[in-house]
Motif scaffolding. Structure first.
Motif, PDB file in Angstrom:
ATOM      1  N   ALA A 120       0.819  -1.214   0.000  1.00 27.93           N
ATOM      2  CA  ALA A 120       0.000   0.000   0.000  1.00 27.93           C
ATOM      3  C   ALA A 120       0.849   1.259   0.000  1.00 27.93           C
ATOM      4  N   ASP A 121       1.936   1.282   0.777  1.00 26.15           N
ATOM      5  CA  ASP A 121       2.677   2.541   0.896  1.00 26.15           C
ATOM      6  C   ASP A 121       3.287   2.961  -0.431  1.00 26.15           C
ATOM      7  N   ALA A 122       3.463   2.017  -1.354  1.00 25.97           N
ATOM      8  CA  ALA A 122       4.001   2.383  -2.663  1.00 25.97           C
ATOM      9  C   ALA A 122       2.946   3.050  -3.535  1.00 25.97           C
ATOM     10  N   TRP A 123       1.680   2.827  -3.223  1.00 21.37           N
ATOM     11  CA  TRP A 123       0.609   3.320  -4.091  1.00 21.37           C
ATOM     12  C   TRP A 123      -0.225   4.434  -3.484  1.00 21.37           C
ATOM     13  N   MET A 124      -0.126   4.609  -2.189  1.00 23.85           N
ATOM     14  CA  MET A 124      -0.989   5.592  -1.542  1.00 23.85           C
ATOM     15  C   MET A 124      -0.183   6.839  -1.197  1.00 23.85           C
ATOM     16  N   ASN A 125      -0.416   7.911  -1.926  1.00 19.76           N
ATOM     17  CA  ASN A 125       0.136   9.196  -1.531  1.00 19.76           C
ATOM     18  C   ASN A 125      -0.807  10.269  -2.044  1.00 19.76           C
ATOM     19  N   THR A 126      -0.489  11.492  -1.696  1.00 14.34           N
ATOM     20  CA  THR A 126      -1.361  12.613  -1.999  1.00 14.34           C
ATOM     21  C   THR A 126      -1.762  12.692  -3.471  1.00 14.34           C
ATOM     22  N   GLY A 127      -0.789  12.588  -4.355  1.00 13.64           N
ATOM     23  CA  GLY A 127      -1.109  12.718  -5.771  1.00 13.64           C
ATOM     24  C   GLY A 127      -1.868  11.515  -6.298  1.00 13.64           C
ATOM     25  N   ALA A 128      -1.518  10.324  -5.808  1.00 15.64           N
ATOM     26  CA  ALA A 128      -2.141   9.100  -6.301  1.00 15.64           C
ATOM     27  C   ALA A 128      -3.619   9.068  -5.952  1.00 15.64           C
TER      28      ALA A 128
END
Lengths: 435, 332
Positions: free
Chosen positions: B184-192
């Motif tokens: 998840a941490d690779a795919w979940m960020n502000t822009g994503a």
């Protein structure tokens, strides 16, 4: 209730719809953030802009050693001619030995103003000739170690302020105790680049315009409510941060941006990305680290000389950076721009009028606090056969981590160089004195 | 060995890397038909030692064949592959005990993936509460699941693939040779998360190839019914009949008169979506799509278009857009 009153007390109005109190708390908190963002104007913190030339720029035709006879022997058809006064198709002399590619003429003005410091024979000690590996190493900051999960810029963000004496010394500009801005680290890329991967929050975007919920209706408010239910898992947290960032950006109103001092950004993606970095800096949203990249440097075939393929890439590169510096004007006192490329290219031209993957490269450090316009930094190893790396490339004399750590420490006030460049002895006595 | 079999700490040395490379000399392909070919004239015929196994001199193609067997049977490979499977089917934080147990099955069955997966999906960890919807969808899964939920027609143009790229996962375009991350941490960020939300709205607006409320099987029964009935129908169809009470309340709030005043005039409760855009790769979108480059300096695949123009949604289309943009839809 008229529209204006509703907007001002929006959080309260939503509560009347039966939403959970945690949403109210978070929303009010968001407003505090907004107020916090508006005070960033007095902060005038330091900003570092890193620009990556992906594909390995040909350093010997970028910062041209026109005083080397071997340079002209090894590059019969692609060498940049020695500087001749008034000639447009020749190197632009810097110090009698080095010159800039003629397409970099806009950067010569920055040199003359004392803003530009070129560094030559710099790069990664790894002997890889793979773009993937070399970029990975330059971004992770750990040459020959592929296991590093995060990038060095993110490690700077994650570790700064963690050392008590540094905080006391006031190296953190944000002394008010306010929460850091979500725009501390911005990459003008579709995905977070390797250099900014890691625990500290980063915003990656193609353009500022895209950074909004694309609807003419009220879905944005409802979706915000969906992500602010008080749940703290990774999905809700990412959503909450995103809506906070969006609010700050809206209040800064970057859509109304007009570059100053007749700064003329190229219409290229790179030029437009730099323009948007300037927008963010001037909007005072708390930007501290910015990143953009530009490709087209892998010139194996027909790279050209004073004109041609590489010249066209350098033209866009130089004009974009020149526009950024012009636009930021006196703000450059607090800004450093640092360029980088994964490795240099072979000293000899190949059979296709190009150059192949090499070793040491060159980079630029640009800023008001930079000791620019004096010399080309880094020990020059020479280009005679016995001076070349593996008999074919410019030999490395400066580890890129030495330059990066000097900039991080002197410009950003980084204290934890051991954590930012693990395994590298950041020996201050070996710093080049760029700042 | 590092990225696909033994793993980075799997117990091989730089010497092993060199010996494996020597064993594989001569393994090549026919540029005309892409078929494998062994070229004995460029094979290093001297003897080698790979992970402690001696390979005698002069064995030609058998060197490489043996390397494959040695690597596949290495205990680190069993652990490495089982870890990936557990992470994929159970949760990001793969339980070391479960990995140990199922890696022993991998070894015992000589690498039978079906038996290894059976071990995982029959384990108590697999059925635990902690593992329920613990995985965040990759961008590919977001797009595929949204299109499936909408019963979309398969898209024969590159546009759907470009949307996956826009969400951050260009198909076959991973920059590093390790493959796309499954965490998840690779795919979940502000822009994503922003791109995912805008994607959901674009699907509801009929801007994504093949997906339209017109052809959505649920439209027939959900059009014209009350908002609560629409919301429950959409939660059933798109969120697997599971949503938080907050999410349901917010989906319902389309009827709230306060919100209605705030919204633009056209949200009158009609089930409207934008006109489908057959090809949206125009001016501004293209310029923005060109904004990025890959590691080798080539432009990244990108399609900015359907996600950039603001949508106009009302009624059922709005509920669908909100559901596709909800936190629940980001999980599988």
């Amino acid at each position: 209730m008229n529209r204006r009153v509703f907007m001002k007390s929006g959080a309260l109005a939503l509560v009347t719809m039966g939403l959970s109190p945690s949403f109210l708390r978070r929303s009010v908190y968001g407003m505090e953030l907004l107020r916090g963002a508006s005070t960033h104007g007095n902060r005038r913190g330091k900003v570092l802009i890193c620009l990556f030339q992906r594909g390995a720029a040909d350093a010997l035709n970028v910062v041209v050693p026109h005083g080397e006879a071997a340079y002209y022997r090894m590059r019969p058809s692609i060498a940049i001619p020695r500087p001749v006064s008034g000639a447009a198709q020749a190197a632009v002399d810097l110090d009698g030995f080095f010159g800039l590619h003629p397409s970099l003429t806009p950067l010569k003005e920055l040199w003359d103003r004392g803003l530009l410091a070129p560094v030559h024979a710099v790069g990664s000690p790894s002997n890889t000739r793979s773009h993937f590996d070399a970029q990975d190493y330059m971004e992770s900051g750990t040459p020959d170690n592929k296991g590093t999960p995060d990038g060095w810029l993110n490690r700077y963000l994650a570790t700064r302020g963690t050392c008590e004496e540094c905080t006391a010394a006031g190296t953190r500009q944000n002394g008010s105790g306010a929460r850091p801005s979500p725009f501390e680290a911005v990459a003008m890329t579709p995905q977070t680049p390797r250099i900014l991967e890691g625990p500290a929050p980063v915003i990656a975007m193609n353009s500022l315009d895209e950074f909004s919920i694309r609807t003419n209706g009220s879905e944005a408010e409802r979706i915000e409510a969906l992500y602010r239910t008080g749940t703290t898992d990774v999905v809700h947290a990412a959503g909450g941060e995103m809506f906070e960032a969006m609010k700050i950006l809206r209040s800064a109103n970057p859509q109304q941006y007009i570059p100053e001092h007749s700064a003329d950004y190229p219409r290229s993606p790179f030029g437009q990305h730099l323009r948007q970095i300037a927008q963010l800096i001037k909007a005072d949203v708390g930007l501290e680290v910015a990143f953009a990249d530009v490709g087209g440097w892998d010139t194996h075939v027909n790279q050209g000389g004073a004109t041609g393929q590489l010249a066209a890439r350098l033209d866009d590169f130089a004009k974009s950076i020149h526009a950024l510096v012009t636009d930021l004007a006196d703000r450059m006192a607090d800004v450093v721009i640092m360029t980088m490329s994964e490795f240099g290219r072979t000293a000899r031209q190949n059979g296709n009028g190009g150059t192949d993957h090499g070793h040491a490269t060159a980079l630029f450090v640009i800023g008001g606090s930079v000791h620019g316009g004096k010399k080309v930094f880094g020990r020059w190893p020479g280009l005679e056969q016995d001076q070349l790396n593996e008999g074919r490339d410019l030999t490395l004399t400066t580890d890129f981590r030495s330059v990066f750590s000097e900039v991080a420490a002197k410009h950003l006030g980084a204290q934890r160089l051991d954590a930012i460049f693990p395994g590298f002895d950041a020996d201050r006595s070996k710093w080049l004195g760029l700042l | 060995m590092e990225l696909h079999t033994l793993g980075v700490d799997g117990g091989y040395t730089q010497k092993d890397v060199i010996e494996v490379a020597r064993a594989l000399t001569g393994w090549s392909m026919n540029p005309r038909d892409g078929q494998f070919v062994f070229r004995p004239e460029v094979h290093d015929a001297a003897d080698k030692v790979v992970l402690g196994h001696k390979l005698a001199a002069g064995r030609g193609i058998d060197d490489g064949e043996d390397v494959l067997d040695i690597v596949a049977r290495h205990p680190s490979t069993a652990r490495f592959i089982t870890t990936k499977l557990v992470r994929h089917f159970v949760s990001d934080s793969a339980s070391p005990a479960l990995v140990r147990e199922c890696a022993s099955i991998f070894t015992k069955t000589d690498g039978d993936i079906r038996e290894t997966v059976r071990c995982i999906v029959t384990s108590p960890e697999f059925f635990s509460r902690a593992a329920y919807r613990a995985k965040v969808k990759t961008p590919f899964e977001v797009v595929a699941s949204a299109l499936r939920a909408m019963n979309a027609q398969a898209d024969t143009t590159p546009r759907t693939a470009q949307l996956v790229a826009r969400l951050g996962q260009p198909i076959f375009g991973r920059q590093t040779p390790d493959g796309w991350p499954d965490r998840a941490d690779a795919w979940m960020n502000t822009g994503a998360i922003l791109n995912r939300i805008n994607f959901g709205l674009a699907v509801a607006a009929g801007r994504v190839p093949g997906a339209s409320l017109e052809t959505w099987p649920y439209s027939t029964s959900l059009r014209g019914v009350s908002r609560p009935a629409q919301v429950d129908g959409v939660i059933k169809a798109i969120l697997g009949d599971q949503s938080s009470t907050e999410t349901r309340a917010i989906l319902l709030s389309g009827e709230n008169p306060l919100i209605e005043k705030l919204a633009s005039a056209d949200s009158s409760g009609r089930d409207t979506a934008d006109n489908p855009m057959p090809d949206d790769m125009s001016g501004q979108a293209m310029r923005q799509a060109r904004g990025a480059v890959a590691k080798n300096g080539q432009p990244r695949p990108n399609a900015a278009s359907p996600l950039n123009r603001p949508v106009n949604l009302a009624g059922l289309a709005q509920v669908v857009g909100l559901a596709l943009g909800s936190p629940e839809f980001q999980r599988r």
